[in-house]
Scaffold this active site. Structure first.
Site, PDB file in Angstrom:
ATOM      1  CE  LYS A   1      -4.044   1.688   2.533  1.00 12.13           C
ATOM      2  NZ  LYS A   1      -4.720   1.428   3.911  1.00 12.13           N
TER       3      LYS A   1
ATOM      4  CB  SER B   1      -7.697   3.689   2.904  1.00 10.80           C
ATOM      5  OG  SER B   1      -7.033   2.955   3.933  1.00 10.80           O
TER       6      SER B   1
ATOM      7  CB  SER C   1      -8.262   0.842   5.543  1.00  9.78           C
ATOM      8  OG  SER C   1      -8.997   2.092   5.827  1.00  9.78           O
TER       9      SER C   1
END
Length: 548
Positions: free
Chosen positions: A132, A209, A233
């Site tokens: 990420k 996210s 997320s």
């Protein structure tokens, strides 16, 4: 203090995207397509050879086994995933930083060292792994969606502990993936990189996210990815894209040195966790990271080695059909019913159950996330002059309302006290289930929606994360698992009288044709620090669904 750039933020963003796109070789570029479902495009577009298709459609544990046996080289495996990630980027806009050249050099070095010594580097020997965007990697940016944080590549000493652990485990880091601004929106879009869509239906969101990760992994552009979760997320994007994932309790997997959109907000701890199309890959990652003894490098980690757990032959699960705030849309309700039926057919007991006051959890979460009065996000937005993304409008409104009188430390203490009291009530509520399980134990695990949606249409998530965030407040372990896909002939919209405005918005918008083909997934929750148990129970559920 970061200086306000003289260049307009739109130009900074445009340049960042152009620089990223220029790193995709011409031979790896594909024609544009109007198709909504592009999940098979990497297999059919002609960029990958038949061998590379086979490699990228093999799960991570099998790849590592073949790498260690010398049946595959890290270079060939990395090249295959670089190509597939490049295709995934063109289809969904899932990548931020591209590290293909560096990754191939590292993979070649791993092969040469292995040829010389015959000793694998670690449990992820030679395996490409995606990260990420908020993990610092030497030489590239970590914008977390803020324009002001562009063009500031990390130095080696700045690298996140998870980045270092991945390398020491033998992983080849080859790309970083998109997130929403500040990682505080349940869809992945920002002013730097734009919107990441869902490869099963590009009219839908990939979630947030960790939405860049979920889109990339669904297209098998990576065999294993690392996300983060502070309110859902990892689980929301994994559910939207049909992935397995693990949200651990805080203290199992190193978090030190990862960038945050709300630095210093530690009342609800952000955690790191794995995501993959393979449950076995998720477990491989978890064992590998814990095996690296992160408690010797991150002061917040707990010295708990990976544990082998035995689970009873007959289990009892609690089943949340509705949290009392927003009833799930028809596809999710169908997935819950199908999972219940499959588990019962496998000999287990499933009891419908209501969670303890999720509306209270939702209120506490919002008090924490906006506990600084929206100041931090406002500061980072102001540094570049960029506009607020739509999903951060509540933070903007709170900042404008409170900037003359920001919240006090005492307000935070009050919220923390309320959180602890809430956690105690949730624990007692769970333990009281012993009276209905018929096993002599409380529920072995809870099965629940992740969100009210299968995958929501673009820009339609809204703000309801109570299905996930209540387990962040309590710091419970959780996984996600895929169940099915939206079928408009089955998942018909039924008349429904909404109980509140949030529910009305969700149900008014629901149209099975709009989300056709989107994955439907659920989450499985265990209590604190029960990651090993959560994975074992998820395997039970996955096997039951497979044989149903």
């Amino acid at each position: 203090m970061t200086l306000i750039p003289s260049t307009p933020w739109e130009e900074i963003s445009k340049a960042k995207r152009a620089a990223r796109d220029a790193l995709i070789p011409i031979d790896w570029q594909i024609p544009s397509t109007d198709a909504n479902n592009v999940i098979d495009v990497p297999r059919t577009c002609g960029v990958l050879s038949s061998k590379e298709i086979e490699i990228t459609e093999t799960d991570a544990p099998t790849l590592v086994e073949k790498l260690i046996k010398g049946q595959l080289s890290s270079y060939d495996v990395t090249l295959a995933f670089c190509k597939r990630a490049a295709v995934a980027q063109q289809l969904t806009n899932c990548l931020t930083e591209i590290l293909f050249d560096t990754a191939l050099k590292n993979a070649k070095s791993i092969d040469e060292e292995y040829d010389r010594t015959g000793t694998p580097i670690g449990p992820l020997h030679g395996l490409p792994v995606s990260l990420k965007d908020n993990f610092y990697i030497e030489g590239v940016d970590t914008t977390v969606g803020f324009v002001a944080w562009a063009n500031d590549p990390a130095k080696k000493e700045k690298e996140s502990e998870m980045t270092k652990i991945m390398r020491e485990c033998g992983a080849v880091l080859f790309c970083k993936t998109n997130v929403p601004t500040a990682m505080m929106i349940a869809e992945s879009y920002n002013n730097v990189w734009g919107y990441t869509c869902n490869p099963y239906n590009r009219k839908c969101s990939s979630g947030g996210s960790s939405g860049g990760e979920s889109a990339l992994l669904a297209l098998k552009g990576s065999p294993l990815g690392v996300g983060t979760d502070i309110g859902g997320s990892i689980r929301i994007p994994s559910s939207f894209c049909g992935l397995y994932s693990l949200k651990p309790s805080f203290g199992r997997f190193a978090t030190y040195g990862a960038r945050s959109g709300l630095p210093g907000q530690e009342a609800i701890k952000s955690i790191n966790g794995p995501m993959s199309t393979s449950l076995e890959a998720v477990e491989l990652w978890a064992k590998s990271v814990v095996g690296a003894e992160p408690w010797y490098r991150d002061p917040n980690m707990l010295p708990i080695p990976w544990r082998e757990v035995n689970i009873p032959q007959k289990l009892c699960f609690g089943l949340i059909m509705d949290n009392g705030i927003v009833k799930p849309t028809p596809p999710v309700t169908r997935a819950l019913s199908e999972t219940k039926k499959a588990l019962e057919a496998a000999g287990h007991r499933v009891v419908e159950w209501s969670p303890y006051k999720p509306e209270e959890a939702n209120t506490i979460v919002n008090r924490f996330f906006q506990g600084d009065g929206g100041v931090k996000i406002a500061q980072y937005i102001a540094l570049s002059g960029e506009t607020y993304p739509e999903g951060l409008s509540a933070y903007k409104a709170r900042y404008e309302a409170l900037k003359s009188s920001p919240p006090l430390v005492g307000d935070l203490w009050d919220t923390q006290s309320d959180r602890t009291a809430y956690c105690k009530k949730v624990l007692d509520h769970w333990l009281s289930s012993k009276s209905v399980t018929e096993t002599g134990r409380p529920f072995d695990g809870i099965i629940s929606p992740v969100t009210p949606f299968s995958a929501c249409p673009k820009m339609a998530f809204g703000g309801h994360v109570a299905y996930t965030s209540m387990w962040n407040i309590t710091d419970y372990s959780a996984t996600t698992f895929p169940v099915s896909f939206v079928d408009p002939t089955v998942d018909l919209k039924t008349p429904y009288e909404a109980r509140n405005e949030v529910e009305k918005e969700v149900w008014d918008r629901y149209d099975p044709e709009e989300v056709v083909g989107a994955p439907i997934s659920l989450q499985l929750v265990c209590q604190r620090l029960e990651e090993e148990k959560a994975l074992k129970l998820t395997r039970v559920v996955a096997d039951a669904l497979k044989t149903a």
